[in-house]
Design a protein around this motif. Sequence first.
Motif, mmCIF file in Angstrom:
data_model
loop_
_atom_site.group_PDB
_atom_site.id
_atom_site.type_symbol
_atom_site.label_atom_id
_atom_site.label_comp_id
_atom_site.label_asym_id
_atom_site.label_seq_id
_atom_site.Cartn_x
_atom_site.Cartn_y
_atom_site.Cartn_z
ATOM 1 N N UNK A 21 67.993 33.944 32.878
ATOM 2 C CA UNK A 21 66.643 33.958 32.335
ATOM 3 C C UNK A 21 65.548 33.967 33.380
ATOM 4 N N UNK A 22 65.864 33.504 34.583
ATOM 5 C CA UNK A 22 64.843 33.398 35.627
ATOM 6 C C UNK A 22 64.990 34.422 36.744
ATOM 7 N N UNK A 23 66.110 35.137 36.819
ATOM 8 C CA UNK A 23 66.312 36.033 37.949
ATOM 9 C C UNK A 23 65.388 37.243 37.952
ATOM 10 N N UNK A 24 64.730 37.518 36.844
ATOM 11 C CA UNK A 24 63.768 38.630 36.831
ATOM 12 C C UNK A 24 62.537 38.338 37.684
ATOM 13 N N UNK A 25 62.365 37.059 38.094
ATOM 14 C CA UNK A 25 61.200 36.690 38.901
ATOM 15 C C UNK A 25 61.496 36.686 40.393
ATOM 16 N N UNK A 26 62.755 36.827 40.786
ATOM 17 C CA UNK A 26 63.069 36.867 42.209
ATOM 18 C C UNK A 26 64.469 36.378 42.514
ATOM 19 N N UNK A 27 64.700 36.148 43.807
ATOM 20 C CA UNK A 27 66.008 35.722 44.289
ATOM 21 C C UNK A 27 66.216 34.241 44.012
ATOM 22 N N UNK A 54 56.150 32.496 46.225
ATOM 23 C CA UNK A 54 55.551 33.519 45.363
ATOM 24 C C UNK A 54 56.432 33.784 44.141
ATOM 25 N N UNK A 55 57.738 33.816 44.346
ATOM 26 C CA UNK A 55 58.657 34.024 43.230
ATOM 27 C C UNK A 55 58.605 32.841 42.258
ATOM 28 N N UNK A 56 58.531 31.647 42.812
ATOM 29 C CA UNK A 56 58.453 30.453 41.970
ATOM 30 C C UNK A 56 57.159 30.441 41.162
ATOM 31 N N UNK A 57 56.061 30.809 41.802
ATOM 32 C CA UNK A 57 54.781 30.871 41.086
ATOM 33 C C UNK A 57 54.825 31.897 39.950
ATOM 34 N N UNK A 61 54.264 31.081 35.951
ATOM 35 C CA UNK A 61 53.316 31.846 35.130
ATOM 36 C C UNK A 61 53.999 32.555 33.966
ATOM 37 N N UNK A 62 55.209 33.057 34.206
ATOM 38 C CA UNK A 62 55.892 33.838 33.185
ATOM 39 C C UNK A 62 56.692 33.047 32.172
ATOM 40 N N UNK A 64 56.474 29.195 31.680
ATOM 41 C CA UNK A 64 55.975 27.916 31.174
ATOM 42 C C UNK A 64 55.439 28.066 29.751
ATOM 43 N N UNK A 65 55.857 27.167 28.882
ATOM 44 C CA UNK A 65 55.467 27.155 27.460
ATOM 45 C C UNK A 65 55.904 28.420 26.710
ATOM 46 N N UNK A 66 57.013 28.998 27.150
ATOM 47 C CA UNK A 66 57.570 30.178 26.496
ATOM 48 C C UNK A 66 58.906 29.822 25.852
ATOM 49 N N UNK A 67 59.305 30.646 24.885
ATOM 50 C CA UNK A 67 60.602 30.454 24.244
ATOM 51 C C UNK A 67 61.706 30.923 25.188
ATOM 52 N N UNK A 68 62.689 30.057 25.396
ATOM 53 C CA UNK A 68 63.841 30.397 26.222
ATOM 54 C C UNK A 68 65.082 29.816 25.565
#
Length: 135
Positions: A21-27, A54-57, A61-62, A64-68
Amino acid sequence: MAKLFIGGLAWHTTDETLRAGFEKFGTIEEAIVIKDRDTNRSRGFGFVRFATDAEADAAIDGMNNQDFDGRVIRVDRASNNASSRGNDGGFHGRGGYNRFEGGNNRGGYSGGGYGGHGGWGGGNQYQGQGGQGPA
């Protein structure tokens, strides 16, 4: 590298689904769901460590407070150690029971409390007429 706290995870979320779920934001260097040591069941939170800030930020942003995975999650930067949270979990006993001193009303359990500065009551709850507290 930047470590993120992921709260509000579904009970069925695994390390693998968290990573996916998180790998789309970076390594991703690490993705882990924290489990209860006795039951081996998820405790509802985990951590994801990215290679760069930068990837963590972007992940904050992408996501937080989203359905996962069926739940709305909370995504924040993880603290590096327990003391950075401002409370090391111990009893801090600032104050304690103080005698009422005439009309100044500094008594009560004015400064104690678990973890710090609050307390149970204290201050002016007995001020009443003329500023006199109980004898």
